[in-house]
Design an enzyme around this catalytic site. Structure first.
Site, PDB file in Angstrom:
ATOM      1  N   ALA A 125       0.796  -1.118  -0.007  1.00 11.42           N
ATOM      2  CA  ALA A 125       0.073  -0.190  -0.083  1.00 11.42           C
ATOM      3  C   ALA A 125       0.848   1.494   0.051  1.00 11.42           C
ATOM      4  O   ALA A 125       1.220   1.529   1.133  1.00 11.42           O
ATOM      5  CB  ALA A 125      -0.978  -0.035   1.289  1.00 11.42           C
ATOM      6  N   GLU A 128      -2.201   6.640  -2.943  1.00  7.99           N
ATOM      7  CA  GLU A 128      -3.070   7.155  -2.364  1.00  7.99           C
ATOM      8  C   GLU A 128      -3.968   8.120  -3.230  1.00  7.99           C
ATOM      9  O   GLU A 128      -3.745   8.148  -4.512  1.00  7.99           O
ATOM     10  CB  GLU A 128      -2.658   8.143  -1.155  1.00  7.99           C
ATOM     11  N   GLY A 132      -0.269   9.174  -6.637  1.00  8.08           N
ATOM     12  CA  GLY A 132      -0.227   7.957  -7.544  1.00  8.08           C
ATOM     13  C   GLY A 132       1.376   8.226  -8.087  1.00  8.08           C
ATOM     14  O   GLY A 132       2.125   7.470  -7.558  1.00  8.08           O
ATOM     15  N   TRP A 157      -5.883   1.603  -4.505  1.00  7.57           N
ATOM     16  CA  TRP A 157      -5.410   0.710  -5.653  1.00  7.57           C
ATOM     17  C   TRP A 157      -4.672  -0.665  -4.779  1.00  7.57           C
ATOM     18  O   TRP A 157      -3.664  -0.942  -5.334  1.00  7.57           O
ATOM     19  CB  TRP A 157      -4.388   1.267  -6.413  1.00  7.57           C
ATOM     20  N   THR A 159      -3.949  -3.752  -4.505  1.00  6.43           N
ATOM     21  CA  THR A 159      -4.243  -5.283  -4.864  1.00  6.43           C
ATOM     22  C   THR A 159      -4.250  -6.265  -3.753  1.00  6.43           C
ATOM     23  O   THR A 159      -3.252  -6.304  -2.976  1.00  6.43           O
ATOM     24  CB  THR A 159      -3.030  -5.634  -6.004  1.00  6.43           C
ATOM     25  N   GLN A 340      -8.269  -7.645 -33.543  1.00  4.33           N
ATOM     26  CA  GLN A 340      -8.691  -7.467 -34.700  1.00  4.33           C
ATOM     27  C   GLN A 340      -8.402  -8.584 -35.787  1.00  4.33           C
ATOM     28  O   GLN A 340      -9.134  -8.895 -36.559  1.00  4.33           O
ATOM     29  CB  GLN A 340      -7.155  -6.319 -35.463  1.00  4.33           C
ATOM     30  N   GLU A 367       1.868  -0.248 -10.827  1.00  5.53           N
ATOM     31  CA  GLU A 367       3.452  -0.454 -10.580  1.00  5.53           C
ATOM     32  C   GLU A 367       4.344   0.507 -11.390  1.00  5.53           C
ATOM     33  O   GLU A 367       5.731   0.250 -11.595  1.00  5.53           O
ATOM     34  CB  GLU A 367       4.131  -1.885 -10.870  1.00  5.53           C
ATOM     35  N   THR A 369       3.322   3.644 -14.306  1.00  6.47           N
ATOM     36  CA  THR A 369       2.826   3.920 -15.597  1.00  6.47           C
ATOM     37  C   THR A 369       4.083   3.898 -16.479  1.00  6.47           C
ATOM     38  O   THR A 369       5.140   4.069 -16.476  1.00  6.47           O
ATOM     39  CB  THR A 369       2.128   5.253 -15.863  1.00  6.47           C
TER      40      THR A 369
HETATM   41  N1  COS Z   1      16.069   2.338  -5.993  1.00  5.04           N
HETATM   42  C1  COS Z   1      16.714   2.715  -4.852  1.00  5.04           C
HETATM   43  N2  COS Z   1      16.216   4.037  -4.143  1.00  5.04           N
HETATM   44  C2  COS Z   1      15.480   4.978  -5.209  1.00  5.04           C
HETATM   45  C3  COS Z   1      14.943   4.444  -6.309  1.00  5.04           C
HETATM   46  C4  COS Z   1      15.193   2.920  -6.824  1.00  5.04           C
HETATM   47  N3  COS Z   1      14.586   2.525  -7.836  1.00  5.04           N
HETATM   48  N4  COS Z   1      14.014   5.299  -7.025  1.00  5.04           N
HETATM   49  C5  COS Z   1      14.346   6.396  -5.911  1.00  5.04           C
HETATM   50  N5  COS Z   1      15.077   6.252  -5.023  1.00  5.04           N
HETATM   51  C6  COS Z   1      15.644   7.027  -3.935  1.00  5.04           C
HETATM   52  C7  COS Z   1      16.459   8.281  -4.542  1.00  5.04           C
HETATM   53  O1  COS Z   1      17.906   7.943  -4.692  1.00  5.04           O
HETATM   54  C8  COS Z   1      16.033   9.296  -3.449  1.00  5.04           C
HETATM   55  O2  COS Z   1      16.887   9.062  -2.247  1.00  5.04           O
HETATM   56  P1  COS Z   1      18.010  10.062  -1.855  1.00  5.04           P
HETATM   57  O3  COS Z   1      16.912  11.445  -1.568  1.00  5.04           O
HETATM   58  O4  COS Z   1      18.644   9.446  -0.709  1.00  5.04           O
HETATM   59  O5  COS Z   1      18.881  10.339  -2.951  1.00  5.04           O
HETATM   60  C9  COS Z   1      14.676   9.036  -2.998  1.00  5.04           C
HETATM   61  O6  COS Z   1      14.458   7.589  -3.287  1.00  5.04           O
HETATM   62  C10 COS Z   1      13.830   9.860  -3.619  1.00  5.04           C
HETATM   63  O7  COS Z   1      13.826   9.639  -4.982  1.00  5.04           O
HETATM   64  P2  COS Z   1      13.352  10.554  -6.324  1.00  5.04           P
HETATM   65  O8  COS Z   1      14.077  12.136  -5.998  1.00  5.04           O
HETATM   66  O9  COS Z   1      13.791  10.106  -7.683  1.00  5.04           O
HETATM   67  O10 COS Z   1      11.811  10.732  -5.697  1.00  5.04           O
HETATM   68  P3  COS Z   1      10.739  11.452  -6.950  1.00  5.04           P
HETATM   69  O11 COS Z   1       9.685  11.856  -5.852  1.00  5.04           O
HETATM   70  O12 COS Z   1      11.217  12.236  -8.027  1.00  5.04           O
HETATM   71  O13 COS Z   1      10.032  10.084  -7.699  1.00  5.04           O
HETATM   72  C11 COS Z   1       9.531   8.276  -9.180  1.00  5.04           C
HETATM   73  C12 COS Z   1      10.683   9.159  -8.338  1.00  5.04           C
HETATM   74  C13 COS Z   1       8.686   9.221 -10.342  1.00  5.04           C
HETATM   75  C14 COS Z   1      10.372   7.304  -9.925  1.00  5.04           C
HETATM   76  C15 COS Z   1       8.701   7.703  -8.184  1.00  5.04           C
HETATM   77  O14 COS Z   1       7.996   8.422  -7.644  1.00  5.04           O
HETATM   78  C16 COS Z   1       7.846   6.599  -8.801  1.00  5.04           C
HETATM   79  O15 COS Z   1       8.477   5.358  -9.261  1.00  5.04           O
HETATM   80  N6  COS Z   1       6.517   6.779  -9.118  1.00  5.04           N
HETATM   81  C17 COS Z   1       5.900   5.785  -9.506  1.00  5.04           C
HETATM   82  C18 COS Z   1       5.055   5.135  -8.348  1.00  5.04           C
HETATM   83  C19 COS Z   1       4.469   3.875  -8.460  1.00  5.04           C
HETATM   84  O16 COS Z   1       5.268   2.993  -9.247  1.00  5.04           O
HETATM   85  N7  COS Z   1       3.366   3.482  -7.894  1.00  5.04           N
HETATM   86  C20 COS Z   1       2.763   2.244  -8.306  1.00  5.04           C
HETATM   87  C21 COS Z   1       2.389   1.680  -6.865  1.00  5.04           C
HETATM   88  S1  COS Z   1       1.862   0.083  -7.033  1.00  5.04           S
HETATM   89  S2  COS Z   1       0.134   0.420  -7.720  1.00  5.04           S
END
Ligand code: COS
Length: 388
Positions: A125, A128, A132, A157, A159, A340, A367, A369
């Site tokens: 979880a 929110e 997203g 969301w 699962t 199709q 997980e 987009t």
């Molecule tokens: N592995 C390890 N650490 C990670 C990481 C990864 N794959 N991705 C990010 N981090 C760490 C970063 O290194 C950063 O740490 P530091 O501040 O110590 O450097 C911290 O997490 C924050 O990362 P970042 O600044 O990149 O965060 P953002 O808010 O910019 O978000 C994205 C990055 C957009 C990639 C992230 O929010 C994301 O994956 N969003 C999609 C969420 C998702 O998949 N939701 C589905 C849930 S299941 S339905």
């Protein structure tokens, strides 16, 4: 099949998963979809076969298998039913991996072992209603209390959230007047018996209808101190690292959907006659079948090479996102081609491709987009360039 060489054990796992899927899942998939209901007996059987502890070491009651074995089995389950596959993917990739990687021995004994045996089902979880893709904007609040934490908020969301026994919840543990973005988030092990835990709205979805997706609300939910996972403030990084694994699972699920679309299309194109010949003899159909198979094989090759890299201990952030992107867009594209090829019969529920088309879409969304995968890939390209 995959292009990477398989061991005897991996071949046996494929046969086991394929047989189980054909006997116990495929015959019911349409009914489960129609009724939007999952048969939890299937989850229990998957647990008995070890499919819910594939990546957990034997010392914690899992099978201790490699990632390729897990992805091969997951693909087989997804060929039969993407809804069953997502339960397997989330359970194996997210909550169990978080417990394995960051949990204390006491937490592993209490939660991980029964999950690896399939006696308890896991959920994750993070999202929110207003957080997203921008996951670190989450607002669910965890306040310290004498004997642990009090959680308030809503998760979306989720699962398997309506029946999960162990839910990994990311919540803000920093104080509201000192927000620290992704650094103020902690991970909590939540069980449905905690006072203040409520299962909310069940989503009425386009596809994956047999897999329940729900909101969870926490109303002054008291979480014992022993249920904080790992270090306070590290929850976002734990979730991101776990999603690196999760995205491999979703890629395998997507490949299963794409493979089912190809298989149904091959059968139908051989049987269906128009203009006096089977439609498989028309180049227009042959090109679609060839492109479907080529895209599936290339996505699967990248996925399995990424899995090998993961098992060598390498980061999979870049290639995991590429694999998820390629596989999910292949699934959607292949399902569209299948509809199709079936023509009008692809648009009705008498044949499986209508369900595959609906099921495929979510793989481009959850997980992360496709747009988020592209952002991750582009960031990784710059990060690796700076390291040269
Ligand atoms: N592995 C390890 N650490 C990670 C990481 C990864 N794959 N991705 C990010 N981090 C760490 C970063 O290194 C950063 O740490 P530091 O501040 O110590 O450097 C911290 O997490 C924050 O990362 P970042 O600044 O990149 O965060 P953002 O808010 O910019 O978000 C994205 C990055 C957009 C990639 C992230 O929010 C994301 O994956 N969003 C999609 C969420 C998702 O998949 N939701 C589905 C849930 S299941 S339905």
């Amino acid at each position: 099949m995959t292009l990477i060489p398989l061991t005897e054990e991996q071949r046996e796992i494929v046969q086991l998963a394929r047989g189980f899927a054909a006997d116990e899942i495929a015959p019911h998939a349409d009914k489960w979809d129609r009724e939007a209901a999952m048969d939890l007996g299937v989850a229990r059987r998957m647990g008995e076969l070890g499919f819910l502890g594939m990546l957990i070491p034997e010392q914690y009651d899992g099978l201790g298998l490699d990632t390729v074995s897990y992805l091969l089995a997951l693909e087989e389950i997804a060929v039969a039913d993407a809804s069953t596959a997502v339960l397997m993917s989330v359970h194996n990739s997210l909550p169990t991996q978080m417990l394995l990687n960051y949990g204390s021995e006491a937490q592993k004994d209490r939660f991980l072992r029964p999950m690896a045996r399939g006696e308890k089902i896991g959920a994750f979880a993070l999202s929110e209603p207003d957080a997203g893709s921008d996951a670190s904007a989450l607002r669910c609040q965890a306040m310290r209390a004498d004997d642990g934490w009090v959680l308030n908020g809503t998760k979306s969301w989720v699962t398997s959230g309506s029946f999960a026994d162990v839910i990994m919840v990311m919540a803000r543990s920093d104080s509201p007047d000192a927000r620290r973005g992704s650094k103020g988030i902690s991970a909590f092990i939540v069980t449905p018996d905690l006072p203040g835990f409520h299962v909310g709205k069940k989503e009425d979805k386009m596809g994956l209808r047999a897999s329940p997706t729900v909101q969870l609300t926490f109303d002054n939910m008291r979480v014992p101190a022993a249920n904080l996972l790992g270090q306070e403030g590290q929850g976002f990084v734990y979730a991101m690292r776990s999603l690196d694994n999760g995205r491999l699972g979703i890629a395998a699920q997507a490949l299963g959907i794409a493979r089912a679309a190809l298989s149904a299309s091959l059968d139908y194109a051989a049987e269906r006659k128009q203009f006096g010949q089977p439609i498989k003899d028309f180049q227009a159909i042959q090109f679609k079948l060839a492109d479907m198979a080529s895209r599936i094989s290339s996505a699967r090759s990248l996925l399995h090479l990424t899995a090998l890299a993961k098992d060598r201990g390498e980061s999979t952030t870049l290639y995991g996102s590429m694999s998820k992107l390629l596989a999910s867009e292949t699934a959607m594209w292949a399902a569209n081609q299948a509809v199709q090829i079936f023509g009008g019969y692809g648009y009705v529920k008498d044949y499986p491709v209508e369900r595959l088309f609906r099921d495929a879409k979510i793989t481009e969304i959850y997980e992360g987009t496709s747009e988020i995968q592209r952002i991750v890939i582009a960031r990784e390209l710059y990060a690796s360039r700076n390291m040269d």
